[in-house]
Design a protein around this motif. Structure first.
Motif, PDB file in Angstrom:
ATOM      1  N   PHE A  44       0.839  -1.195   0.000  1.00 42.10           N
ATOM      2  CA  PHE A  44       0.000   0.000   0.000  1.00 42.10           C
ATOM      3  C   PHE A  44       0.877   1.248   0.000  1.00 42.10           C
ATOM      4  CE2 PHE A  44      -2.769  -3.276   1.484  1.00 42.10           C
ATOM      5  CZ  PHE A  44      -4.036  -2.927   1.037  1.00 42.10           C
ATOM      6  N   SER A  45       0.332   2.335  -0.485  1.00 38.78           N
ATOM      7  CA  SER A  45       1.050   3.603  -0.510  1.00 38.78           C
ATOM      8  C   SER A  45       0.976   4.271   0.853  1.00 38.78           C
ATOM      9  CB  SER A  45       0.451   4.530  -1.570  1.00 38.78           C
ATOM     10  OG  SER A  45      -0.896   4.844  -1.242  1.00 38.78           O
ATOM     11  N   ARG A  46       1.799   5.285   1.037  1.00 38.38           N
ATOM     12  CA  ARG A  46       1.770   6.036   2.288  1.00 38.38           C
ATOM     13  C   ARG A  46       0.514   6.891   2.324  1.00 38.38           C
ATOM     14  NH1 ARG A  46       6.695   9.998   3.772  1.00 38.38           N
ATOM     15  NH2 ARG A  46       6.194  10.687   1.659  1.00 38.38           N
ATOM     16  N   GLY A  47      -0.237   6.788   3.399  1.00 35.71           N
ATOM     17  CA  GLY A  47      -1.498   7.504   3.490  1.00 35.71           C
ATOM     18  C   GLY A  47      -1.414   8.734   4.372  1.00 35.71           C
ATOM     19  N   THR A  48      -2.234   9.710   4.079  1.00 32.47           N
ATOM     20  CA  THR A  48      -2.382  10.915   4.898  1.00 32.47           C
ATOM     21  C   THR A  48      -3.869  11.118   5.173  1.00 32.47           C
ATOM     22  OG1 THR A  48      -2.530  12.358   2.949  1.00 32.47           O
ATOM     23  CG2 THR A  48      -0.334  11.950   3.858  1.00 32.47           C
ATOM     24  N   ARG A  49      -4.197  12.165   5.892  1.00 27.61           N
ATOM     25  CA  ARG A  49      -5.605  12.424   6.195  1.00 27.61           C
ATOM     26  C   ARG A  49      -6.382  12.769   4.921  1.00 27.61           C
ATOM     27  NH1 ARG A  49      -5.923  15.866  11.901  1.00 27.61           N
ATOM     28  NH2 ARG A  49      -5.044  14.199  13.236  1.00 27.61           N
ATOM     29  N   ASN A  51      -5.236  12.090   1.717  1.00 29.04           N
ATOM     30  CA  ASN A  51      -5.056  11.041   0.719  1.00 29.04           C
ATOM     31  C   ASN A  51      -4.829   9.710   1.422  1.00 29.04           C
ATOM     32  OD1 ASN A  51      -5.124  12.911  -1.510  1.00 29.04           O
ATOM     33  ND2 ASN A  51      -3.043  13.509  -0.933  1.00 29.04           N
ATOM     34  N   PRO A  52      -5.868   8.934   1.611  1.00 28.60           N
ATOM     35  CA  PRO A  52      -5.692   7.633   2.279  1.00 28.60           C
ATOM     36  C   PRO A  52      -4.841   6.700   1.437  1.00 28.60           C
ATOM     37  CG  PRO A  52      -7.911   7.830   1.382  1.00 28.60           C
ATOM     38  CD  PRO A  52      -7.271   9.182   1.229  1.00 28.60           C
ATOM     39  N   SER A  53      -4.248   5.742   2.093  1.00 30.00           N
ATOM     40  CA  SER A  53      -3.371   4.805   1.394  1.00 30.00           C
ATOM     41  C   SER A  53      -4.160   3.981   0.386  1.00 30.00           C
ATOM     42  CB  SER A  53      -2.676   3.881   2.398  1.00 30.00           C
ATOM     43  OG  SER A  53      -3.630   3.122   3.109  1.00 30.00           O
ATOM     44  N   GLU A  54      -3.487   3.630  -0.701  1.00 30.93           N
ATOM     45  CA  GLU A  54      -4.095   2.840  -1.761  1.00 30.93           C
ATOM     46  C   GLU A  54      -3.213   1.636  -2.069  1.00 30.93           C
ATOM     47  OE1 GLU A  54      -4.515   5.421  -5.062  1.00 30.93           O
ATOM     48  OE2 GLU A  54      -6.119   6.632  -4.156  1.00 30.93           O
ATOM     49  N   PHE A  55      -3.848   0.620  -2.624  1.00 34.38           N
ATOM     50  CA  PHE A  55      -3.102  -0.569  -3.010  1.00 34.38           C
ATOM     51  C   PHE A  55      -2.253  -0.252  -4.241  1.00 34.38           C
ATOM     52  CE2 PHE A  55      -2.545  -4.565  -5.305  1.00 34.38           C
ATOM     53  CZ  PHE A  55      -2.078  -5.389  -4.290  1.00 34.38           C
ATOM     54  N   ARG A 265       6.243   4.384   6.153  1.00 37.59           N
ATOM     55  CA  ARG A 265       6.232   3.014   6.661  1.00 37.59           C
ATOM     56  C   ARG A 265       6.010   1.966   5.578  1.00 37.59           C
ATOM     57  NH1 ARG A 265       3.712   3.433  12.790  1.00 37.59           N
ATOM     58  NH2 ARG A 265       5.058   5.168  13.451  1.00 37.59           N
ATOM     59  N   PRO A 266       5.251   2.222   4.531  1.00 39.56           N
ATOM     60  CA  PRO A 266       5.160   1.206   3.471  1.00 39.56           C
ATOM     61  C   PRO A 266       6.503   0.886   2.827  1.00 39.56           C
ATOM     62  CG  PRO A 266       3.324   2.720   3.300  1.00 39.56           C
ATOM     63  CD  PRO A 266       4.255   3.293   4.332  1.00 39.56           C
ATOM     64  N   GLN A 267       7.324   1.906   2.565  1.00 39.73           N
ATOM     65  CA  GLN A 267       8.643   1.618   1.999  1.00 39.73           C
ATOM     66  C   GLN A 267       9.532   0.921   3.013  1.00 39.73           C
ATOM     67  OE1 GLN A 267      11.018   4.358  -0.092  1.00 39.73           O
ATOM     68  NE2 GLN A 267       9.661   4.414  -1.868  1.00 39.73           N
ATOM     69  N   ALA A 268       9.419   1.306   4.281  1.00 44.51           N
ATOM     70  CA  ALA A 268      10.172   0.598   5.320  1.00 44.51           C
ATOM     71  C   ALA A 268       9.735  -0.860   5.390  1.00 44.51           C
ATOM     72  CB  ALA A 268       9.956   1.279   6.670  1.00 44.51           C
ATOM     73  N   ALA A 269       8.440  -1.105   5.229  1.00 43.52           N
ATOM     74  CA  ALA A 269       7.948  -2.485   5.228  1.00 43.52           C
ATOM     75  C   ALA A 269       8.473  -3.249   4.014  1.00 43.52           C
ATOM     76  CB  ALA A 269       6.417  -2.493   5.234  1.00 43.52           C
ATOM     77  N   ALA A 270       8.528  -2.585   2.856  1.00 49.75           N
ATOM     78  CA  ALA A 270       9.046  -3.245   1.652  1.00 49.75           C
ATOM     79  C   ALA A 270      10.507  -3.634   1.828  1.00 49.75           C
ATOM     80  CB  ALA A 270       8.889  -2.318   0.449  1.00 49.75           C
ATOM     81  N   LEU A 271      11.307  -2.733   2.405  1.00 51.15           N
ATOM     82  CA  LEU A 271      12.714  -3.043   2.633  1.00 51.15           C
ATOM     83  C   LEU A 271      12.864  -4.155   3.664  1.00 51.15           C
ATOM     84  CD1 LEU A 271      15.638  -2.496   2.068  1.00 51.15           C
ATOM     85  CD2 LEU A 271      15.558  -0.541   3.625  1.00 51.15           C
TER      86      LEU A 271
END
Length: 297
Positions: A44-49, A51-55, A265-271
Motif C-alpha cells: 500500500f502507498s503512504r497515506g495521509t488524512r 489522501n488515504p493509502s491505496e493498493f 512506513r510502506p517503503q520501510a515495510a518493503a525493505l
C-alpha cells in the motif's frame, strides 16, 4: 485392534501438538503474523488524512530500486558484511586456538577475549567514540607520537564505515570465540596423539584435522554473523547516525529512518520484506545444502 491403534495414533498426534504449541504460539505472535502484516503493508502507498493509502502492489519495491540512497545502503551493507564476517571468524578461530592451548593464565586470556562481548552495545560504541574523537581521542593521541595529524575518523566518508567495521569486529570476535572454544574441546585427544605418532606438524594437524572438524561450527558462526550484519543499529546511533553523506548507513538504520524519520512506513515495510527474504534464502541454503556437506555421515 484397529480402533485401539487409531486411538493411540491420535493420542500421539495430540501429544505432539501439545509439545509444539508453546513455540508455535510464540513464533506466530512475534514472527509469522508480524511478517505477514509487514508484507501486506508493503503493498500500500503512504497515506495521509487527505489522501488515504491505496493498493499499489509492487510500487514500493520499484521506488526502492530507483532510490539512490537504497543503492548506497546496499553497497555499504555488502562491504560491511564482506569484511566483518570473514575477519571476525578468522580472529575468533585464532583466539580460540590460543585460548585452548596450554598457556599460562589461560582463564585470564579467555576472560579478556570475551569481555567486549558482555559490554552493552551503547557502552561499547561510547568507548570507541572516545577513541575516535578528533584531537582528543586515543587514536589521535597515539598518532601524534609518531608525527601524524588529527583525523576525523567518523566525519569523513572515506573512513566512517571502516571505523564502524572495526568496532563490530572488536565486539563480535570474542562472542564467536566461545563457539569455537566449545567445539575444540569436543575433539578427541586421541586424534592429536595419532597425529604426533605419524609425525604430523602442528600446522598439518590443524589444517587436516581441526579445521574440517570445526566446519559445522564455522557455518553456524557465519550464518549468525550474516544475521548480525543486517541488524546493526545501536552503534550507528552513537557513532555516525549513518553519515556523513550516507557513507556508513546500513540497512536496518535505513529501515528505522524510513519508518520514524520520514514516516514512510510502506517503503520501510518493503525493505524489511526484502531483508527477510534474503535471510530466509540464506537459512534455507544453510539447512538444505551446507549442513549435509559439513557433517560427517
Amino acid at each position: 485392534m484397529n480402533d485401539l491403534a487409531r486411538y493411540e495414533r491420535r493420542r500421539r498426534i495430540m501429544y505432539g501438538w501439545m509439545l509444539l504449541s508453546p513455540a508455535l504460539i510464540l513464533l506466530s505472535l512475534f514472527a509469522f503474523i508480524p511478517s505477514a502484516m509487514t508484507f501486506w503493508s508493503s503493498l500500500f502507498s503512504r497515506g495521509t488524512r487527505r489522501n488515504p493509502s491505496e493498493f499499489v502492489g509492487a510500487g514500493n519495491y520499484e521506488l526502492l530500486f530507483a532510490d539512490p540512497t537504497f543503492s548506497k545502503v546496499v553497497v555499504n551493507n555488502l562491504i560491511y558484511a564482506g569484511v566483518t564476517i570473514p575477519v571476525s571468524i578468522i580472529i575468533a578461530l585464532a583466539m580460540a586456538l590460543w585460548a585452548n592451548s596450554k598457556i599460562p593464565a589461560r582463564g585470564f586470556v579467555r576472560t579478556a577475549f570475551f569481555t567486549p562481548t558482555i559490554l552493552p552495545m551503547i557502552a561499547a560504541a561510547n568507548i570507541w567514540l572516545f577513541f575516535y574523537t578528533p584531537g582528543l581521542g586515543v587514536l589521535d593521541q597515539i598518532g601524534a607520537l609518531f608525527g601524524f595529524g588529527s583525523v576525523n575518523w567518523l566525519g569523513r566518508p572515506e573512513t566512517a564505515l571502516w571505523a564502524v567495521i572495526i568496532v563490530t569486529i572488536w565486539k563480535e570476535a570474542g562472542f564467536f570465540m566461545i563457539f569455537y572454544l566449545a567445539a575444540l574441546q569436543t575433539i578427541p585427544p586421541d586424534l592429536k596423539e595419532a597425529a604426533d605418532i605419524e609425525g604430523a606438524s602442528r600446522w598439518t594437524y590443524t589444517r587436516r584435522i581441526v579445521l574440517p572438524l570445526l566446519m559445522p561450527t564455522t557455518i553456524f558462526v557465519a550464518v549468525n554473523a550474516l544475521i548480525n550484519s543486517v541488524k546493526l543499529i545501536d552503534h550507528l546511533f552513537i557513532l555516525t547516525k549513518g553519515g556523513p553523506s550516507d557513507a556508513s548507513k546500513l540497512v536496518l538504520y535505513y529501515i528505522w529512518e524510513l519508518a520514524f524519520s520520514y514516516f514512510d512506513r510502506p517503503q520501510a515495510a518493503a525493505l524489511t520484506v526484502m531483508v527477510l527474504l534474503v535471510l530466509g534464502i540464506t537459512a534455507a541454503i544453510k539447512f538444505i545444502i551446507l549442513d549435509r556437506r559439513t557433517h560427517y555421515q
